[in-house]
Design an enzyme around this catalytic site. Structure first.
Site, PDB file in Angstrom:
ATOM      1  N   TYR A   1       6.895 -11.527   4.571  1.00  0.00           N
ATOM      2  CA  TYR A   1       5.746 -10.963   3.852  1.00  0.00           C
ATOM      3  C   TYR A   1       5.378 -11.923   2.728  1.00  0.00           C
ATOM      4  O   TYR A   1       6.009 -11.936   1.677  1.00  0.00           O
ATOM      5  CB  TYR A   1       6.130  -9.590   3.304  1.00  0.00           C
ATOM      6  CG  TYR A   1       5.026  -8.820   2.616  1.00  0.00           C
ATOM      7  CD1 TYR A   1       3.685  -9.211   2.687  1.00  0.00           C
ATOM      8  CD2 TYR A   1       5.327  -7.664   1.917  1.00  0.00           C
ATOM      9  CE1 TYR A   1       2.690  -8.479   2.064  1.00  0.00           C
ATOM     10  CE2 TYR A   1       4.337  -6.919   1.286  1.00  0.00           C
ATOM     11  CZ  TYR A   1       3.026  -7.331   1.363  1.00  0.00           C
ATOM     12  OH  TYR A   1       2.042  -6.609   0.736  1.00  0.00           O
TER      13      TYR A   1
ATOM     14  N   THR B   1       0.827  -1.200   0.000  1.00  0.00           N
ATOM     15  CA  THR B   1       0.000   0.000   0.000  1.00  0.00           C
ATOM     16  C   THR B   1       0.864   1.254   0.000  1.00  0.00           C
ATOM     17  O   THR B   1       0.493   2.281  -0.566  1.00  0.00           O
ATOM     18  CB  THR B   1      -0.932   0.004   1.218  1.00  0.00           C
ATOM     19  OG1 THR B   1      -1.706  -1.198   1.213  1.00  0.00           O
ATOM     20  CG2 THR B   1      -1.869   1.199   1.205  1.00  0.00           C
TER      21      THR B   1
ATOM     22  N   LYS C   1       3.416 -12.158   7.883  1.00  0.00           N
ATOM     23  CA  LYS C   1       2.195 -11.512   7.380  1.00  0.00           C
ATOM     24  C   LYS C   1       1.651 -12.421   6.283  1.00  0.00           C
ATOM     25  O   LYS C   1       2.152 -12.444   5.166  1.00  0.00           O
ATOM     26  CB  LYS C   1       2.541 -10.126   6.832  1.00  0.00           C
ATOM     27  CG  LYS C   1       1.404  -9.329   6.220  1.00  0.00           C
ATOM     28  CD  LYS C   1       1.956  -7.959   5.773  1.00  0.00           C
ATOM     29  CE  LYS C   1       0.888  -7.036   5.226  1.00  0.00           C
ATOM     30  NZ  LYS C   1       0.479  -7.425   3.850  1.00  0.00           N
TER      31      LYS C   1
END
Length: 302
Positions: free
Chosen positions: A135, A47, A163
């Site tokens: 990630y 993001t 994550k």
């Protein structure tokens, strides 16, 4: 308590067409998250458009975030790069500036093997001395972390959290149980994919890594606190009220949608970095209609 827990909010990184950060707008976004008392802030994630920023601009963004938070809130910084040596340097920058951890993805052009990813992660953790969050983002990297690879990495010194992506909320509980069974007790297990994360927190995940929380932290915090308190009905009620937002995220992508939300809420005016195009006017009207439906008052945000 695990290293990372609760709500981790991921804001956009407002920038101009040359990739220079709008420092005033970015600082305002970070200050709002700090004021909302989110549990951690994730800068330079997907993001935050980390792959579209130079090393200098990444340092600038992280320094701004750390200045705004003043050490009161953990800051996780994206350190992903195509080359291992570049990722090491980015992680060293993050360590030197004072980040709590680095968020590392398996970015590649040529498809990577599990052994290559293992070596990449262990090298970055060892040579930077920065705590590393795995990630797993197959939607952009096209690499999927297998349970065996996560188990190997979770035992590496300095790799402290993951994550995870979510695809089907019905599968989260089983996935979480399996991952907990092979990871150390203090290894933080979290999830992204906002529309499934209320259920992830209800199932006992440590962390919700949230796109929406980077723009609208309060409602996401209420969901997390309800789940943590065992109030499943309230967590699900609050999550159900956000169904229009989740539909927008699925239709237009969360990245494109939150840029429009930031504008509509008067937080900043920015566009995603090219070649990503902003949403059409028709799509923007859908986002505006969604906010109206939620009775979310922009005046209260400012």
């Amino acid at each position: 308590m695990t290293f990372l827990s609760g709500l981790s909010a991921f804001p956009i990184t407002p920038m101009d067409r040359d990739g220079k950060i709008d420092t005033a707008a970015f600082s305002k976004l970070i200050a709002r998250l700090a004021a909302a008392k989110v549990d951690s802030i994730g800068v330079l994630g997907s993001t935050g458009a980390y792959m579209y920023l130079s090393r200098e601009e990444r340092r600038r963004a992280l320094a701004l975030a750390l200045e705004e938070t003043g050490g009161r809130i953990p800051v996780v910084a994206g350190v992903g790069a195509l080359r291992t040596d570049d990722a090491v340097r980015l992680a060293q920058d993050a360590k030197a500036l004072g980040a709590t951890a680095g968020l590392l993805s398996a970015v590649s052009y040529a498809p990577l093997t599990e052994d290559e990813v293992f070596q990449h992660f262990t090298t970055v953790a060892r040579e930077s001395n920065l705590s590393i969050v795995i990630y797993d983002n197959p939607g952009t990297t096209h690499f999927r972390f297998t349970p065996a690879l996560v188990s190997r990495l979770a035992k590496v010194s300095g790799i402290v959290a993951i994550k995870n992506p979510t695809e089907n909320s019905d599968e989260i509980r089983g996935h979480l149980v399996e991952q907990r069974g092979t990871a150390p007790n203090n290894f933080s297990i979290g999830y992204s994919g906002d529309w499934n994360c209320a259920e992830a927190m209800i199932c006992g995940a440590d962390t919700w890594y949230s796109v929406l929380a980077g723009i609208m932290p309060d409602v996401c915090l209420r969901i997390v606190r309800a789940a943590q308190a065992g109030d499943i009905a309230e967590a699900r009620r609050l999550d159900a009220a956000l169904t229009p937002i989740w539909s927008l995220f699925k239709q237009f992508s969360s990245l494109r949608s939150v840029y429009v939300l930031a504008d509509l809420l008067g937080l900043c005016q920015a566009e995603p970095p090219l070649p990503i195009l902003p949403l059409s006017e028709a799509a923007k009207r859908k986002v505006a209609d969604c906010l109206s439906l939620l009775r979310y008052d922009p005046a209260e945000v400012r």
